[in-house]
Enzyme design. Structure first.
Site, PDB file in Angstrom:
ATOM      1  CE  LYS A 113      -4.460   0.781  -0.139  1.00 33.47           C
ATOM      2  NZ  LYS A 113      -5.532  -0.217  -0.273  1.00 33.47           N
TER       3      LYS A 113
HETATM    4  P1  NAD Z   1     -12.922   7.945  -2.975  1.00 28.90           P
HETATM    5  O1  NAD Z   1     -11.520   8.863  -2.559  1.00 28.90           O
HETATM    6  O2  NAD Z   1     -13.071   7.606  -4.338  1.00 28.90           O
HETATM    7  O3  NAD Z   1     -14.101   8.192  -2.177  1.00 28.90           O
HETATM    8  C1  NAD Z   1     -14.260   8.231  -0.785  1.00 28.90           C
HETATM    9  C2  NAD Z   1     -15.570   8.779  -0.301  1.00 28.90           C
HETATM   10  O4  NAD Z   1     -15.540   8.746   1.031  1.00 28.90           O
HETATM   11  C3  NAD Z   1     -15.756  10.254  -0.771  1.00 28.90           C
HETATM   12  O5  NAD Z   1     -17.304  10.376  -1.094  1.00 28.90           O
HETATM   13  C4  NAD Z   1     -15.587  10.831   0.439  1.00 28.90           C
HETATM   14  O6  NAD Z   1     -16.345  12.207   0.660  1.00 28.90           O
HETATM   15  C5  NAD Z   1     -16.080   9.978   1.524  1.00 28.90           C
HETATM   16  N1  NAD Z   1     -15.516  10.270   2.988  1.00 28.90           N
HETATM   17  C6  NAD Z   1     -14.173  10.585   3.157  1.00 28.90           C
HETATM   18  N2  NAD Z   1     -14.284  10.838   4.414  1.00 28.90           N
HETATM   19  C7  NAD Z   1     -15.497  10.605   5.363  1.00 28.90           C
HETATM   20  C8  NAD Z   1     -15.946  10.642   6.361  1.00 28.90           C
HETATM   21  N3  NAD Z   1     -15.151  11.005   7.538  1.00 28.90           N
HETATM   22  N4  NAD Z   1     -17.267  10.381   6.667  1.00 28.90           N
HETATM   23  C9  NAD Z   1     -17.840   9.902   5.400  1.00 28.90           C
HETATM   24  N5  NAD Z   1     -17.573   9.867   4.064  1.00 28.90           N
HETATM   25  C10 NAD Z   1     -16.209  10.166   3.966  1.00 28.90           C
HETATM   26  O7  NAD Z   1     -12.219   6.467  -2.260  1.00 28.90           O
HETATM   27  P2  NAD Z   1     -12.761   4.891  -2.557  1.00 28.90           P
HETATM   28  O8  NAD Z   1     -11.760   4.522  -3.673  1.00 28.90           O
HETATM   29  O9  NAD Z   1     -14.121   4.904  -2.921  1.00 28.90           O
HETATM   30  O10 NAD Z   1     -12.186   4.170  -1.445  1.00 28.90           O
HETATM   31  C11 NAD Z   1     -13.319   3.959  -0.508  1.00 28.90           C
HETATM   32  C12 NAD Z   1     -12.845   2.786   0.402  1.00 28.90           C
HETATM   33  O11 NAD Z   1     -12.761   1.632  -0.245  1.00 28.90           O
HETATM   34  C13 NAD Z   1     -11.245   3.092   1.192  1.00 28.90           C
HETATM   35  O12 NAD Z   1     -11.493   2.201   2.453  1.00 28.90           O
HETATM   36  C14 NAD Z   1     -10.388   2.098   0.143  1.00 28.90           C
HETATM   37  O13 NAD Z   1      -9.328   1.581   0.919  1.00 28.90           O
HETATM   38  C15 NAD Z   1     -11.590   1.102  -0.040  1.00 28.90           C
HETATM   39  N6  NAD Z   1     -11.217   0.582  -1.368  1.00 28.90           N
HETATM   40  C16 NAD Z   1     -10.958   0.917  -2.600  1.00 28.90           C
HETATM   41  C17 NAD Z   1     -10.781   0.306  -3.616  1.00 28.90           C
HETATM   42  C18 NAD Z   1     -10.688   1.070  -4.910  1.00 28.90           C
HETATM   43  O14 NAD Z   1     -10.605   0.098  -6.164  1.00 28.90           O
HETATM   44  N7  NAD Z   1     -10.784   2.196  -5.260  1.00 28.90           N
HETATM   45  C19 NAD Z   1     -10.689  -1.111  -3.601  1.00 28.90           C
HETATM   46  C20 NAD Z   1     -10.663  -1.981  -2.487  1.00 28.90           C
HETATM   47  C21 NAD Z   1     -10.993  -1.032  -1.315  1.00 28.90           C
END
Ligand code: NAD
Length: 424
Positions: A113
């Site tokens: 990561k």
């Molecule tokens: P992103 O940056 O696209 O979106 C994050 C979202 O969370 C946004 O809407 C943001 O406003 C919201 N957010 C941030 N802080 C917050 C809070 N305190 N309360 C409520 N909402 C909040 O990120 P993403 O890629 O969608 O990732 C989200 C989660 O999924 C993370 O835990 C990430 O590790 C996990 N994840 C992502 C992927 C991927 O392919 N992008 C794959 C596996 C896991």
């Protein structure tokens, strides 16, 4: 048997949580002492300082990390997070979960990561590009298609992956699309990668609802986080006929018991950037969202949001962990007693992203590209296999579903280390 001498480098609540999960799983499968610490702790980590020229001519130095947890089962794989609260401990915990996730899905990868301490919303587009390129330049000697392959995570996206791929390719003097995944299609990105994590979450939710004989058309869903994962999960679940009654981002939650029009919410986000003032429902807090009465709760933003205080108040039938590490260790103890709640643990629930990243890497290495239908068909084959193996392990050993998933992931990494032996 001597214990590992571990520095305080990774010291943080989230790293301790990942270690406690590991210890519990290692005990459950009686993992031999001599292989435990080798399997548990990150193999190596890099800290980089990133000086960026700002648009006003001043210079700001940001700090970034890349942690490679395990390289015994293939090149390391894992996203890069841009967020103001990133720490090396958080990145290390996320790298551990990547190891178990890749191993559970049977992908030929280790876990890694990356992260940069920055609020990307406070940078202009050109500052963000300079930061992304500088970060890649600094970690370039440490990564590569057969060493470590980054991808997007919170705060990063396709465009950033495109800049990083270009920087790496210039660094080595030839086009190398397989150095990162989650790129734009025009640079060798895979069809279906953008939506893969959310589509995978929705597919598993549908499968577990079917196991419970609950029709998805009468399911209500609350989703925390409306970024890549949350919004794609919302679209896919709405596409299956589920009613999305709540969504949220860091500015607000939106609640509508009649169902939120997800396409309208996405159009609002693309013009306004945040959900605040979206008129598709009533405003609620993120905490209120988590405790709504619903069939499916999807935490899809940050880790450690379901705490010991929140866990007794959950009113869902399925907890689908789209985010990494959304449930604290003590909350998990409480949820284990609440048998009415089925948990789809993060290492299974959000594996769709890394599975399609694997497909993207394969396509890049072979210079041979698949259409979206082929990608999504191959995705569900792997998800079905991972789900069946987790549910079999759960039944066989009377484990919780999280313990079943973690023990499978950890055992395969430990077996690889055992078979490779200790060098020198
Ligand atoms: P992103 O940056 O696209 O979106 C994050 C979202 O969370 C946004 O809407 C943001 O406003 C919201 N957010 C941030 N802080 C917050 C809070 N305190 N309360 C409520 N909402 C909040 O990120 P993403 O890629 O969608 O990732 C989200 C989660 O999924 C993370 O835990 C990430 O590790 C996990 N994840 C992502 C992927 C991927 O392919 N992008 C794959 C596996 C896991």
């Amino acid at each position: 048997m001597s214990k590992a001498v571990v520095s305080s480098l990774y010291d943080s609540d989230v790293f301790k949580m990942a270690c406690r999960q590991f210890d519990q799983a290692a005990d459950a499968i009686s993992l031999p002492e001599h292989i435990r610490d080798r399997t548990k702790y990150p193999r190596r980590s890099l800290s980089v300082s990133l000086p960026i020229k700002r648009d006003d001519g001043s210079v700001t130095v940001f700090e970034g990390y890349r942690v490679q947890h395990n390289l015994s089962t293939g090149p390391a794989k894992g996203g890069i997070r841009f967020h103001q609260d990133v720490s090396i401990g958080e990145v290390a915990a996320l790298s551990m979960w990547m190891s178990w996730k890749c191993s559970l899905a049977g992908l030929p990868y280790g876990g890694a990561k990356g992260g940069v301490i920055v609020d990307p919303r406070l940078l202009s587009e050109s500052e963000l590009e300079r930061l992304s390129r500088r970060y890649m330049q600094e970690i370039a000697p440490f990564i590569g298609p057969h060493i470590d392959v980054p991808a997007p995570d919170m705060g990063t996206n396709e465009k950033i992956m495109g800049w990083m791929m270009d920087t790496y390719s210039n660094h080595i003097g030839r086009n190398e699309p397989a150095c990162v995944t989650g790129k734009p299609i025009s640079l060798g990105g895979s069809q279906g990668r953008r939506e893969a994590t959310g589509v995978g979450v929705a597919y598993l939710v549908k499968a577990y609802l079917a196991d419970l004989n609950l029709p998805i058309q009468s399911a209500t869903v609350a989703i925390q986080g409306f970024g890549n994962v949350g919004s794609e999960a919302a679209l896919a679940l709405a596409g299956y006929g589920a009613k999305i009654i709540a969504i949220s981002d860091y500015t607000t939650g939106i609640y509508n018991p009649h169902g939120i029009d997800i396409k309208r919410a996405l159009a609002f986000i693309s013009s306004q950037k945040v959900l605040r003032d979206f008129d598709g429902g009533e405003p609620i807090t993120n905490e209120e969202l988590l405790t709504l009465d619903c069939t499916v709760l999807v935490p899809g933003a940050l880790e450690r949001v379901i705490t010991a205080e929140i866990a007794p108040k959950l009113r869902c039938r399925i907890l689908a962990e789209a985010a990494n590490g959304p449930t604290t260790f003590s909350a998990d103890r409480i949820l284990e007693q609440r048998e009415e709640i089925e948990i789809i643990p993060d290492v299974l629930c959000n594996a769709g992203g890394v599975i399609v990243s694997y497909f993207e890497w394969l396509q890049n290495l072979q210079n041979c590209y698949w259409d979206r239908e082929e990608v999504l068909q191959k995705l569900v084959v792997i998800l079905d296999r991972a789900k069946s193996s987790v549910d079999y392990q759960k039944r066989k050993f009377k484990f919780s579903r999280r313990l079943a998933a973690l023990t499978l992931g950890i055992q395969r990494v430990a077996d690889a280390k055992q078979s490779r032996g200790l060098f020198p």
